[in-house]
Write a protein that holds these residues in place. Structure first.
Motif, PDB file in Angstrom:
ATOM      1  N   GLY A  66       0.805  -1.162   0.249  1.00 17.82           N
ATOM      2  CA  GLY A  66      -0.676  -0.189  -0.130  1.00 17.82           C
ATOM      3  C   GLY A  66       0.864   0.928  -0.215  1.00 17.82           C
ATOM      4  O   GLY A  66       0.403   2.353  -0.207  1.00 17.82           O
ATOM      5  N   ASN A  67       1.659   1.331  -0.478  1.00 12.25           N
ATOM      6  CA  ASN A  67       2.779   2.399   0.514  1.00 12.25           C
ATOM      7  C   ASN A  67       3.400   2.527  -1.266  1.00 12.25           C
ATOM      8  O   ASN A  67       4.364   2.784  -1.505  1.00 12.25           O
ATOM      9  CB  ASN A  67       4.427   1.197   1.264  1.00 12.25           C
ATOM     10  N   TYR A  73      -4.986  -0.538   1.505  1.00 16.81           N
ATOM     11  CA  TYR A  73      -4.259  -1.066   2.561  1.00 16.81           C
ATOM     12  C   TYR A  73      -5.770  -1.752   3.146  1.00 16.81           C
ATOM     13  O   TYR A  73      -6.452  -1.726   3.292  1.00 16.81           O
ATOM     14  CB  TYR A  73      -4.633   0.225   4.149  1.00 16.81           C
ATOM     15  N   ASP A  74      -4.937  -3.107   3.495  1.00 20.57           N
ATOM     16  CA  ASP A  74      -5.583  -4.237   4.404  1.00 20.57           C
ATOM     17  C   ASP A  74      -6.329  -3.794   5.576  1.00 20.57           C
ATOM     18  O   ASP A  74      -7.194  -3.993   5.830  1.00 20.57           O
ATOM     19  CB  ASP A  74      -4.791  -4.887   4.601  1.00 20.57           C
ATOM     20  N   ASP A 131       4.854  -8.994   6.642  1.00 24.68           N
ATOM     21  CA  ASP A 131       5.731  -8.670   5.480  1.00 24.68           C
ATOM     22  C   ASP A 131       4.466  -9.073   4.567  1.00 24.68           C
ATOM     23  O   ASP A 131       4.859  -8.697   2.637  1.00 24.68           O
ATOM     24  CB  ASP A 131       7.096  -9.219   4.801  1.00 24.68           C
ATOM     25  N   LYS A 132       3.348  -9.722   4.756  1.00 25.19           N
ATOM     26  CA  LYS A 132       2.470 -10.396   4.181  1.00 25.19           C
ATOM     27  C   LYS A 132       1.192  -9.116   4.171  1.00 25.19           C
ATOM     28  O   LYS A 132       0.303  -9.165   3.622  1.00 25.19           O
ATOM     29  CB  LYS A 132       2.201 -11.738   4.415  1.00 25.19           C
ATOM     30  N   MET A 133       0.586  -8.137   4.515  1.00 27.53           N
ATOM     31  CA  MET A 133       0.388  -7.277   5.033  1.00 27.53           C
ATOM     32  C   MET A 133       0.533  -6.134   4.248  1.00 27.53           C
ATOM     33  O   MET A 133       1.462  -5.521   4.063  1.00 27.53           O
ATOM     34  CB  MET A 133       0.168  -7.035   6.271  1.00 27.53           C
ATOM     35  N   ALA A 158      -8.769   6.023   5.335  1.00 22.56           N
ATOM     36  CA  ALA A 158      -9.974   5.393   5.495  1.00 22.56           C
ATOM     37  C   ALA A 158     -10.632   4.703   4.287  1.00 22.56           C
ATOM     38  O   ALA A 158     -11.206   3.334   3.564  1.00 22.56           O
ATOM     39  CB  ALA A 158     -10.976   5.331   6.584  1.00 22.56           C
ATOM     40  N   GLU A 159     -10.679   5.581   3.148  1.00 21.74           N
ATOM     41  CA  GLU A 159     -11.179   5.739   2.111  1.00 21.74           C
ATOM     42  C   GLU A 159     -10.687   4.438   1.617  1.00 21.74           C
ATOM     43  O   GLU A 159     -10.656   3.338  -0.054  1.00 21.74           O
ATOM     44  CB  GLU A 159     -11.360   6.216   0.778  1.00 21.74           C
ATOM     45  N   LYS A 160      -9.277   4.557   1.506  1.00 19.54           N
ATOM     46  CA  LYS A 160      -8.060   3.258   1.115  1.00 19.54           C
ATOM     47  C   LYS A 160      -7.799   1.930   1.452  1.00 19.54           C
ATOM     48  O   LYS A 160      -7.249   1.341   0.557  1.00 19.54           O
ATOM     49  CB  LYS A 160      -6.819   3.794   0.792  1.00 19.54           C
ATOM     50  N   SER A 161      -8.785   2.261   2.680  1.00 20.42           N
ATOM     51  CA  SER A 161      -8.515   1.134   3.355  1.00 20.42           C
ATOM     52  C   SER A 161      -9.727  -0.077   3.489  1.00 20.42           C
ATOM     53  O   SER A 161     -10.657   0.187   3.284  1.00 20.42           O
ATOM     54  CB  SER A 161      -8.363   1.160   5.250  1.00 20.42           C
ATOM     55  N   ARG A 162      -9.704  -1.527   3.777  1.00 17.40           N
ATOM     56  CA  ARG A 162     -10.264  -2.504   3.838  1.00 17.40           C
ATOM     57  C   ARG A 162     -11.333  -2.607   5.028  1.00 17.40           C
ATOM     58  O   ARG A 162     -11.869  -3.202   4.789  1.00 17.40           O
ATOM     59  CB  ARG A 162      -9.817  -3.504   3.350  1.00 17.40           C
ATOM     60  N   ARG A 163     -11.116  -2.597   6.306  1.00 20.16           N
ATOM     61  CA  ARG A 163     -10.851  -2.012   7.204  1.00 20.16           C
ATOM     62  C   ARG A 163     -10.383  -1.429   7.966  1.00 20.16           C
ATOM     63  O   ARG A 163      -8.818  -0.854   7.846  1.00 20.16           O
ATOM     64  CB  ARG A 163     -10.503  -4.312   8.427  1.00 20.16           C
TER      65      ARG A 163
END
Length: 377
Positions: A66-67, A73-74, A131-133, A158-163
């Protein structure tokens, strides 16, 4: 598996013993720099953002795929670094441990929660799971005053995040917060006309009396069936005992459980001026419902089920509650992003000098959230 409670407590002492009231920006920045370094040490891209004209310090730390130019972002880890306690509070009562509790300014609301975030991410890094997130940490510096400067930034993440996980305190008994009321503040100002209270009161228009009528009308807004509350909390009016008052003001705290109540409440206040009782009086209203309610959704319910299951595996009976208080989770949930609140340390008495957290909850909450994150990979 997290087992370094001693290290957690050392960090706890460090950040609780920093005065970081909402109006003490240097203290908030000091807290932000503490976390900036620690997140950077485990591979996060961490920077301090100075929001708004006031330059309120906020911390953003990003890790994983996500960076990039188009981040997704997860998980978003959300918290605030400011407290309600004034500068100098730390000198009066520094961080301390008394029996099975930790005490100090902001220990519960919510420096304990900030450290849960840090130690969860350090644990996940050590275990190789991080490293998997893709994760974004967002700590703001003005939550206790309404997040006026940081709201848009929080919503953009938050708009870019799944949770979204919000690290306000977990309630005693390991109760997460799945629902929060929305709310706002209104100020009702009445203008009347001065007159001598004894010689010619009939020439006056009593602003206090007009306001009293309006207060009774406001009180009728309270409706347990819809979960709406309207509490008149501060009232001022009059100057001298022998003068009919020409000014009176009331402050009103409003909370709503359902989003559809927003229009009803705002329409009520916006039309108060049309319902004045004393001829010649004038009514002016300022304010709005500025925090939507955090309502449970099928997506957040599914997320809760994962949390409950991971708690069960640890032998912890995790549950959830609804509360009347607001948090920045209200903003993220309103965007449709599944949001679970109350994921910090177990504690109580926020905003009071006897606020505390339960020491036993430190390893439990760090391990629980770590396990939940791994279950979501």
């Amino acid at each position: 598996m997290f087992s370094h409670t001693d290290k957690f407590l050392k960090d706890f002492q460090t950040i609780v013993n920093i005065d970081s009231s909402s109006d003490h920006l240097p203290g908030i920045e000091q807290v932000a720099r503490f976390f900036q370094k620690r997140f950077s040490d485990i591979g996060f891209t961490a920077k301090i953002l100075f929001q708004g004209d006031a330059k309120v310090p906020c911390l953003q730390a990003v890790f994983g795929p996500g960076n990039g130019d188009n981040p997704k972002y997860d998980l978003m880890f959300l918290g605030h670094m400011d407290t309600v306690f004034p500068f100098g509070e730390v000198e009066k009562r520094q961080f301390s441990i008394q029996g099975d509790k930790a005490l100090g300014p902001g220990v519960c609301d919510m420096k304990g929660g900030l450290l849960v975030v840090l130690h969860v991410l350090e644990t996940l890094k050590k275990e190789g799971a991080l490293d998997k997130m893709s994760i974004c940490v967002a700590f703001n510096g003005d939550e206790e005053t309404g997040s006026k400067t940081s709201k848009e930034w929080i919503q953009s993440v938050a708009e870019k995040s799944r949770r979204v996980f919000v690290f306000e305190p977990c309630r005693p008994g390991y109760k997460m917060v799945s629902q929060r009321k929305g709310g706002g503040w209104f100020q009702v100002s009445v203008t009347g006309k001065e007159a001598h209270a004894g010689a010619d009161p009939e020439k006056g228009i009593n602003a206090v009396v007009e306001l009293a009528h309006q207060i009774i009308a406001i009180d009728a807004l309270n409706d347990s069936a819809t979960g709406t509350s309207a509490q008149v909390t501060v009232v001022t009016g009059g100057d001298k005992v022998n003068i009919i008052p020409n000014k009176a003001v009331a402050s009103v705290d409003v909370r709503i459980e359902k989003l559809e109540e927003k229009q009803r409440v705002e329409t009520f206040f916006n039309t108060l001026c049309e319902r004045r009782v004393l001829p010649g009086s004038k009514i002016c209203v300022q304010g709005k419902i500025d925090r939507p309610p955090l309502e449970i959704t099928p997506q957040s319910r599914a997320l809760l089920d994962i949390i409950f299951l991971e708690g069960k595996k640890m032998g912890i009976d995790v549950s959830s509650i609804a509360t009347g208080g607001c948090s920045d989770g209200n903003f993220t949930a309103a965007l449709g992003t599944p949001t679970i609140d109350g994921m910090g340390l177990v504690g109580a008495n926020s905003h009071r000098q006897d606020e505390y957290v339960e020491l036993a909850s430190i390893p439990i909450m760090v391990n629980l959230i770590s396990n939940v994150c791994k279950a979501l990979i």
